[in-house]
Design a protein around this motif. Structure first.
Motif, PDB file in Angstrom:
ATOM      1  N   GLN A 173       0.930  -1.296  -0.003  1.00  0.00           N
ATOM      2  CA  GLN A 173       0.084   0.114   0.351  1.00  0.00           C
ATOM      3  C   GLN A 173       0.659   1.413  -0.030  1.00  0.00           C
ATOM      4  N   HIS A 174       1.297   1.332   0.473  1.00  0.00           N
ATOM      5  CA  HIS A 174       2.905   2.225   1.187  1.00  0.00           C
ATOM      6  C   HIS A 174       3.498   1.968  -0.948  1.00  0.00           C
ATOM      7  N   GLN A 226       2.230   1.828  -3.495  1.00  0.00           N
ATOM      8  CA  GLN A 226       0.968   2.075  -4.111  1.00  0.00           C
ATOM      9  C   GLN A 226       0.891   4.149  -4.124  1.00  0.00           C
ATOM     10  N   ALA A 227       0.624   4.314  -3.145  1.00  0.00           N
ATOM     11  CA  ALA A 227       0.675   5.745  -2.439  1.00  0.00           C
ATOM     12  C   ALA A 227       1.727   6.354  -2.929  1.00  0.00           C
ATOM     13  N   ASP A 273      -2.980  -1.892  -7.670  1.00  0.00           N
ATOM     14  CA  ASP A 273      -3.690  -1.906  -6.640  1.00  0.00           C
ATOM     15  C   ASP A 273      -4.015  -2.182  -5.698  1.00  0.00           C
ATOM     16  N   GLU A 274      -5.232  -2.613  -6.445  1.00  0.00           N
ATOM     17  CA  GLU A 274      -5.763  -4.184  -6.007  1.00  0.00           C
ATOM     18  C   GLU A 274      -5.929  -5.705  -6.156  1.00  0.00           C
ATOM     19  N   ARG A 284      -2.903  -6.775  -3.267  1.00  0.00           N
ATOM     20  CA  ARG A 284      -4.036  -7.251  -2.109  1.00  0.00           C
ATOM     21  C   ARG A 284      -4.699  -8.213  -2.153  1.00  0.00           C
TER      22      ARG A 284
END
Length: 147
Positions: A63-64, A66-67, A124-125, A128
Motif C-alpha cells: 500500500q505504501h 502504491q501510494a 493495487d487491488e 492486495r
C-alpha cells in the motif's frame, strides 16, 4: 465359611485396587495427551500469528508503494507509457525515412493521467488480492499441517 467370605472380601479389595490403578493410569495418560495437544495448539497459534504479522507487513508495504506511485503520477514526476507497434501507429502516416532517423526504433505512447491512475488502482487491488491469497494459503498450510 468365614474363611471363604474373608477370601472373597480380599479378592474384592484386590480387584477394586487394580481397577483404581487402571483408572488412574488412564487419567494420567489422558492428562498427558491433553498437555501435548495444548502445546501443539499454542505452537500453531504462534505460527499463525507470525504469518499474519508477516502478511500484514507485506500488505502495508504494498500500500505504501502504491501510494508513492500515485503521488509520483499526480505530480507529473512519473508518466506511464506503453510500447506501440510501429505499423499500427503509423499506418496513416507515410513511412519516409530521413537521414537522422532510425526506422526500427521502439515507439512509446504516453498514457493520459486518468488512465494511468485507473491502471495503478487496478494493480493495487490485484496486489492486495494476491497478498490476501498468499495469507489464506499460508493459513491453510499451517492448519492442515496440524499441531
Amino acid at each position: 465359611m468365614v474363611s471363604a467370605g474373608l477370601a472373597w472380601q480380599v479378592q474384592g479389595w484386590r480387584c477394586g485396587r487394580q481397577l483404581a490403578l487402571q483408572a488412574q493410569a488412564q487419567a494420567d495418560a489422558e492428562a498427558a495427551r491433553l498437555l501435548i495437544e495444548q502445546g501443539q495448539r499454542q505452537a500453531l497459534e504462534q505460527r499463525l500469528e507470525e504469518s499474519e504479522t508477516r502478511h500484514f507487513k507485506e500488505l502495508a508495504d504494498a500500500q505504501h508503494s502504491q501510494a508513492r506511485l500515485r503521488d509520483r503520477l499526480a505530480t507529473a514526476d512519473l508518466r506511464l507509457s506503453v510500447l506501440v507497434q510501429r505499423d499500427t501507429l503509423c499506418n496513416a502516416v507515410p513511412a519516409t525515412a530521413s537521414a537522422g532517423s532510425v526506422d526500427h526504433a521502439t515507439v512509446r505512447a504516453e498514457l493520459e493521467p486518468a488512465h494511468a491512475r485507473r491502471i495503478v488502482a487496478i494493480t493495487d487491488e490485484g496486489d492486495r488480492g494476491l497478498i490476501a491469497l498468499r495469507a489464506c494459503q499460508a493459513y491453510v498450510r499451517e492448519v492442515s499441517r496440524g499441531y
